[in-house]
Scaffold this motif. Structure first.
Motif, short mmCIF file in Angstrom:
data_model
loop_
_atom_site.label_atom_id
_atom_site.label_comp_id
_atom_site.label_asym_id
_atom_site.label_seq_id
_atom_site.Cartn_x
_atom_site.Cartn_y
_atom_site.Cartn_z
N ALA A 25 0.86 -1.19 0.00
CA ALA A 25 0.00 0.00 0.00
C ALA A 25 0.89 1.24 0.00
CB ALA A 25 -0.90 0.01 1.22
N ARG A 26 0.47 2.24 -0.73
CA ARG A 26 1.15 3.55 -0.74
C ARG A 26 0.13 4.58 -0.30
NH1 ARG A 26 3.70 3.29 -6.71
NH2 ARG A 26 5.26 1.70 -6.32
N ALA A 27 0.50 5.37 0.70
CA ALA A 27 -0.42 6.37 1.22
C ALA A 27 0.22 7.75 1.18
CB ALA A 27 -0.83 6.03 2.65
N SER A 28 -0.62 8.76 0.95
CA SER A 28 -0.14 10.14 0.96
C SER A 28 -1.24 11.03 1.50
CB SER A 28 0.27 10.59 -0.45
OG SER A 28 -0.85 10.53 -1.32
N GLY A 29 -0.87 12.23 1.88
CA GLY A 29 -1.82 13.17 2.43
C GLY A 29 -1.25 13.79 3.69
N VAL A 30 -2.11 14.39 4.48
CA VAL A 30 -1.69 14.98 5.73
C VAL A 30 -1.82 13.94 6.83
CG1 VAL A 30 -2.15 16.79 7.42
CG2 VAL A 30 -2.37 17.29 4.99
N ARG A 31 -0.74 13.74 7.56
CA ARG A 31 -0.73 12.74 8.62
C ARG A 31 -1.37 13.33 9.87
NH1 ARG A 31 4.21 8.93 9.44
NH2 ARG A 31 4.87 10.25 7.75
N ASN A 32 -2.53 12.81 10.21
CA ASN A 32 -3.19 13.17 11.46
C ASN A 32 -3.94 11.92 11.93
OD1 ASN A 32 -5.87 13.11 10.29
ND2 ASN A 32 -5.45 15.12 9.42
N PRO A 33 -4.46 11.92 13.15
CA PRO A 33 -5.11 10.69 13.65
C PRO A 33 -6.23 10.17 12.74
CG PRO A 33 -4.73 12.20 15.45
CD PRO A 33 -4.37 12.95 14.19
N GLU A 34 -7.00 11.06 12.16
CA GLU A 34 -8.12 10.62 11.32
C GLU A 34 -7.63 9.95 10.04
OE1 GLU A 34 -7.85 13.81 12.59
OE2 GLU A 34 -9.25 13.43 14.24
N THR A 35 -6.67 10.56 9.34
CA THR A 35 -6.22 9.97 8.08
C THR A 35 -5.44 8.68 8.33
OG1 THR A 35 -4.24 11.37 8.02
CG2 THR A 35 -6.16 12.15 6.80
N VAL A 36 -4.62 8.64 9.37
CA VAL A 36 -3.86 7.41 9.64
C VAL A 36 -4.81 6.28 10.03
CG1 VAL A 36 -2.10 6.36 11.11
CG2 VAL A 36 -1.74 8.65 10.18
N SER A 37 -5.83 6.58 10.81
CA SER A 37 -6.82 5.56 11.17
C SER A 37 -7.54 5.06 9.93
CB SER A 37 -7.83 6.13 12.16
OG SER A 37 -7.21 6.44 13.38
N ASP A 44 -6.71 2.26 19.81
CA ASP A 44 -8.06 2.45 19.28
C ASP A 44 -8.31 1.77 17.94
OD1 ASP A 44 -8.41 4.04 21.51
OD2 ASP A 44 -8.13 5.92 20.42
N VAL A 45 -7.26 1.65 17.11
CA VAL A 45 -7.45 1.12 15.75
C VAL A 45 -6.89 -0.29 15.62
CG1 VAL A 45 -7.04 1.55 13.30
CG2 VAL A 45 -7.42 3.47 14.85
N PHE A 46 -5.67 -0.53 16.08
CA PHE A 46 -5.07 -1.86 15.93
C PHE A 46 -5.77 -2.91 16.79
CE2 PHE A 46 -0.42 -0.68 14.65
CZ PHE A 46 -0.89 0.09 13.61
N ASP A 47 -6.03 -2.59 18.07
CA ASP A 47 -6.56 -3.60 18.99
C ASP A 47 -7.81 -4.31 18.45
OD1 ASP A 47 -4.59 -3.70 20.92
OD2 ASP A 47 -5.62 -2.36 22.32
N PRO A 48 -8.81 -3.60 17.90
CA PRO A 48 -9.99 -4.32 17.38
C PRO A 48 -9.68 -5.23 16.17
CG PRO A 48 -10.50 -1.99 17.72
CD PRO A 48 -9.02 -2.15 17.88
#
Length: 133
Positions: free
Chosen positions: A27-39, A79-83
């Motif tokens: 996977a390749r990701a781009s954008g602004v790194r913040n909690p919402e986008t990373v999640s 919050d994201v990995f555990d589930p």
């Protein structure tokens, strides 16, 4: 192999594309790194890995702008990995621009302490070598 985007029609503050190579989802990701986008990227990568039956993922986030910080990384794991634990992805490598002082990333430390098999690398080659083991 070909690159594809699952939600090409929906505008988002980030972009993520995927390529399947054997048992590894790249996977390749781009954008602004913040909690919402990373999640959101994490969940898209996980869903794509499940859809394609790939137990290993490589996520290149070098094109993300900014940093999450200590609390952001802690919350991501909690919050994201555990589930997602035990639901298909066995091993994950992240390619990112690392602190020039070296050492393990805080994300790696928190994830390992929670029992996740994830590691951050500065190069694609090192990440692929680790995933191949």
């Amino acid at each position: 192999a070909r690159w594809f985007n699952h939600d090409a029609m929906q505008p988002k503050p980030y972009a993520v594309s995927f390529e399947v190579k054997g048992e590894i989802l790249h996977a390749r990701a781009s954008g602004v790194r913040n909690p919402e986008t990373v999640s959101a990227v994490t969940l898209e990568v996980f869903q794509a890995a499940l859809a394609h039956g790939t137990p290993k993922v490589l996520v290149d986030v070098r094109a993300f702008e900014g940093r999450l910080g200590v609390l952001g990384n802690y919350d991501l794991v909690s919050d994201v990995f555990d589930p997602l634990r035990g639901k298909g992805v066995k091993k994950a490598a992240v390619v990112d621009t690392l602190d020039p002082r070296g050492g393990e990333s805080f994300l790696d430390t928190v994830a390992h302490n929670r029992g996740f098999n994830i590691r951050t690398f500065a190069t694609l080659e090192a990440a692929l070598e680790w995933l191949a083991r």
